[in-house]
Scaffold this motif. Structure first.
Motif, PDB file in Angstrom:
ATOM      1  N   ALA A 293       0.818  -1.207   0.000  1.00  0.00           N
ATOM      2  CA  ALA A 293       0.000   0.000   0.000  1.00  0.00           C
ATOM      3  C   ALA A 293       0.853   1.259   0.000  1.00  0.00           C
ATOM      4  O   ALA A 293       0.518   2.249  -0.662  1.00  0.00           O
ATOM      5  CB  ALA A 293      -0.930  -0.007   1.216  1.00  0.00           C
ATOM      6  N   ALA A 294       1.954   1.246   0.743  1.00  0.00           N
ATOM      7  CA  ALA A 294       2.838   2.413   0.776  1.00  0.00           C
ATOM      8  C   ALA A 294       3.443   2.679  -0.602  1.00  0.00           C
ATOM      9  O   ALA A 294       3.482   3.827  -1.079  1.00  0.00           O
ATOM     10  CB  ALA A 294       3.939   2.205   1.808  1.00  0.00           C
TER      11      ALA A 294
ATOM     12  N   GLY B 271      12.210   7.416  -6.380  1.00  0.00           N
ATOM     13  CA  GLY B 271      12.776   6.240  -5.732  1.00  0.00           C
ATOM     14  C   GLY B 271      12.949   6.425  -4.235  1.00  0.00           C
ATOM     15  O   GLY B 271      12.601   5.544  -3.434  1.00  0.00           O
ATOM     16  N   SER B 272      13.481   7.577  -3.830  1.00  0.00           N
ATOM     17  CA  SER B 272      13.665   7.836  -2.397  1.00  0.00           C
ATOM     18  C   SER B 272      12.330   7.984  -1.682  1.00  0.00           C
ATOM     19  O   SER B 272      12.190   7.571  -0.524  1.00  0.00           O
ATOM     20  CB  SER B 272      14.506   9.100  -2.207  1.00  0.00           C
ATOM     21  OG  SER B 272      13.836  10.247  -2.735  1.00  0.00           O
ATOM     22  N   LEU B 273      11.335   8.564  -2.354  1.00  0.00           N
ATOM     23  CA  LEU B 273      10.016   8.686  -1.751  1.00  0.00           C
ATOM     24  C   LEU B 273       9.393   7.313  -1.498  1.00  0.00           C
ATOM     25  O   LEU B 273       8.822   7.066  -0.437  1.00  0.00           O
ATOM     26  CB  LEU B 273       9.101   9.512  -2.649  1.00  0.00           C
ATOM     27  CG  LEU B 273       9.308  11.031  -2.653  1.00  0.00           C
ATOM     28  CD1 LEU B 273       8.339  11.677  -3.628  1.00  0.00           C
ATOM     29  CD2 LEU B 273       9.122  11.608  -1.257  1.00  0.00           C
ATOM     30  N   ILE B 274       9.512   6.422  -2.473  1.00  0.00           N
ATOM     31  CA  ILE B 274       8.944   5.078  -2.307  1.00  0.00           C
ATOM     32  C   ILE B 274       9.639   4.339  -1.168  1.00  0.00           C
ATOM     33  O   ILE B 274       8.989   3.715  -0.325  1.00  0.00           O
ATOM     34  CB  ILE B 274       9.069   4.291  -3.628  1.00  0.00           C
ATOM     35  CG1 ILE B 274       8.165   4.913  -4.691  1.00  0.00           C
ATOM     36  CG2 ILE B 274       8.719   2.827  -3.418  1.00  0.00           C
ATOM     37  CD1 ILE B 274       8.293   4.262  -6.047  1.00  0.00           C
ATOM     38  N   PHE B 275      10.972   4.411  -1.127  1.00  0.00           N
ATOM     39  CA  PHE B 275      11.717   3.690  -0.089  1.00  0.00           C
ATOM     40  C   PHE B 275      11.388   4.218   1.299  1.00  0.00           C
ATOM     41  O   PHE B 275      11.108   3.446   2.229  1.00  0.00           O
ATOM     42  CB  PHE B 275      13.218   3.808  -0.356  1.00  0.00           C
ATOM     43  CG  PHE B 275      14.065   3.191   0.727  1.00  0.00           C
ATOM     44  CD1 PHE B 275      14.201   1.815   0.806  1.00  0.00           C
ATOM     45  CD2 PHE B 275      14.705   3.987   1.661  1.00  0.00           C
ATOM     46  CE1 PHE B 275      14.978   1.238   1.813  1.00  0.00           C
ATOM     47  CE2 PHE B 275      15.480   3.421   2.663  1.00  0.00           C
ATOM     48  CZ  PHE B 275      15.619   2.042   2.737  1.00  0.00           C
ATOM     49  N   THR B 276      11.431   5.536   1.476  1.00  0.00           N
ATOM     50  CA  THR B 276      11.167   6.099   2.804  1.00  0.00           C
ATOM     51  C   THR B 276       9.710   5.926   3.212  1.00  0.00           C
ATOM     52  O   THR B 276       9.414   5.697   4.390  1.00  0.00           O
ATOM     53  CB  THR B 276      11.540   7.583   2.824  1.00  0.00           C
ATOM     54  OG1 THR B 276      10.864   8.272   1.746  1.00  0.00           O
ATOM     55  CG2 THR B 276      13.041   7.766   2.675  1.00  0.00           C
ATOM     56  N   ALA B 277       8.777   6.008   2.265  1.00  0.00           N
ATOM     57  CA  ALA B 277       7.371   5.806   2.599  1.00  0.00           C
ATOM     58  C   ALA B 277       7.133   4.388   3.082  1.00  0.00           C
ATOM     59  O   ALA B 277       6.450   4.167   4.103  1.00  0.00           O
ATOM     60  CB  ALA B 277       6.497   6.106   1.381  1.00  0.00           C
ATOM     61  N   ALA B 278       7.694   3.406   2.376  1.00  0.00           N
ATOM     62  CA  ALA B 278       7.538   2.011   2.793  1.00  0.00           C
ATOM     63  C   ALA B 278       8.201   1.773   4.142  1.00  0.00           C
ATOM     64  O   ALA B 278       7.659   1.066   5.003  1.00  0.00           O
ATOM     65  CB  ALA B 278       8.112   1.083   1.733  1.00  0.00           C
ATOM     66  N   LEU B 279       9.382   2.358   4.365  1.00  0.00           N
ATOM     67  CA  LEU B 279      10.102   2.160   5.620  1.00  0.00           C
ATOM     68  C   LEU B 279       9.354   2.771   6.802  1.00  0.00           C
ATOM     69  O   LEU B 279       9.143   2.110   7.838  1.00  0.00           O
ATOM     70  CB  LEU B 279      11.497   2.772   5.509  1.00  0.00           C
ATOM     71  CG  LEU B 279      12.360   2.697   6.773  1.00  0.00           C
ATOM     72  CD1 LEU B 279      12.627   1.249   7.155  1.00  0.00           C
ATOM     73  CD2 LEU B 279      13.672   3.445   6.565  1.00  0.00           C
ATOM     74  N   TYR B 280       8.928   4.025   6.667  1.00  0.00           N
ATOM     75  CA  TYR B 280       8.248   4.693   7.768  1.00  0.00           C
ATOM     76  C   TYR B 280       6.912   4.015   8.094  1.00  0.00           C
ATOM     77  O   TYR B 280       6.573   3.805   9.264  1.00  0.00           O
ATOM     78  CB  TYR B 280       8.007   6.164   7.423  1.00  0.00           C
ATOM     79  CG  TYR B 280       9.265   6.979   7.260  1.00  0.00           C
ATOM     80  CD1 TYR B 280      10.446   6.624   7.898  1.00  0.00           C
ATOM     81  CD2 TYR B 280       9.280   8.120   6.446  1.00  0.00           C
ATOM     82  CE1 TYR B 280      11.599   7.374   7.731  1.00  0.00           C
ATOM     83  CE2 TYR B 280      10.430   8.869   6.284  1.00  0.00           C
ATOM     84  CZ  TYR B 280      11.589   8.486   6.930  1.00  0.00           C
ATOM     85  OH  TYR B 280      12.734   9.228   6.770  1.00  0.00           O
ATOM     86  N   ASP B 281       6.156   3.682   7.051  1.00  0.00           N
ATOM     87  CA  ASP B 281       4.853   3.053   7.289  1.00  0.00           C
ATOM     88  C   ASP B 281       5.011   1.666   7.900  1.00  0.00           C
ATOM     89  O   ASP B 281       4.202   1.245   8.732  1.00  0.00           O
ATOM     90  CB  ASP B 281       4.064   2.954   5.980  1.00  0.00           C
ATOM     91  CG  ASP B 281       3.641   4.321   5.464  1.00  0.00           C
ATOM     92  OD1 ASP B 281       3.730   5.288   6.243  1.00  0.00           O
ATOM     93  OD2 ASP B 281       3.228   4.417   4.297  1.00  0.00           O
TER      94      ASP B 281
END
Length: 226
Positions: free
Chosen positions: A111-112, A137-147
């Motif tokens: 979902a992230a 790319g950085s947005l996808i990685f950090t969004a998945a990590l934080y969520d």
């Protein structure tokens, strides 16, 4: 949706929005912002199913679109969360119980990533290139990590509240309440042999009393009972 679902969903979404705008958005974390709204929608969708998840996602996204400081077109996040809520609701377990945490964690990661891609895609259609400038790319990685880090503290609690609301005796359908009660009782089963034995004895006594009353009622009414 039933009134208790609508009320609980509204309260949870408003609380999540306030915390995200007033707390999480001000942490100045690198990359994306932890999406508490998304996690709330996912928790409700895993209990209410794909239809309920789509309704909750659309309402939550529309509220986020209209809440200040909104910097995008209204309806953009509503569309994204509506799709994500629908897809997450498809992962609802048939028995109503989650056998492990692996499934919900995969749903959160998917979902992230999907939310970030859909949001950037819709933005590209309307001429918003902010995601491209920051770095998708950085947005996808950090969004998945934080969520993923925030999910264990949000999703189980949201799901527990949603299941408890389903057990509300004031709900429209007694069948739905009974089903939710069975789901909730599954979490408590096997808690101790003494409880299960006592429950079996009480259940046997209740069955005997019900049968006795039924037989007396049959004799009084003149109904032949086989």
């Amino acid at each position: 949706m039933r009134f208790n679902r609508m009320l609980l969903s509204t309260v949870l979404v408003v609380v999540a929005l306030v915390l995200q705008v007033c707390v999480l958005a001000r942490l100045q974390l690198p990359g994306a912002v932890p999406d508490l709204m998304l996690l709330t929608v996912l928790g409700l969708a895993l209990v209410y199913g794909h239809v309920g998840g789509a309704f909750v996602g659309f309402g939550a996204g529309l509220l986020a679109d209209l809440a200040p400081p909104a910097d995008h077109a209204a309806g953009r996040y509503a569309l994204v969360l509506c799709v994500i809520g629908y897809l997450a609701g498809l992962a609802k377990p048939e028995s109503g119980q989650l056998r492990s945490a692996a499934g919900p964690m995969l749903v959160v990661v998917g979902a992230a990533v999907g939310t970030t891609l859909l949001y950037a895609g819709v933005g590209a259609l309307v001429g918003d290139t902010a995601a491209r400038d920051v770095g998708l790319g950085s947005l996808i990685f950090t969004a998945a990590l934080y969520d993923l880090l925030l999910a264990p503290f949000v999703v189980p609690g949201v799901m527990a509240l949603a299941r408890r609301a389903e057990n509300d005796p004031l709900g429209e359908s007694s069948g739905g309440s009974a089903k939710a009660a069975d789901v909730s009782s599954g979490w408590l089963s096997g808690g101790g042999t003494g409880l299960s034995i006592g429950g079996g004895q009480r259940g046997g006594l209740r069955m005997k009393s019900v049968k006795a009353r039924a037989s007396r009622a049959g004799r009084i009414k003149g109904v032949k009972r086989l």
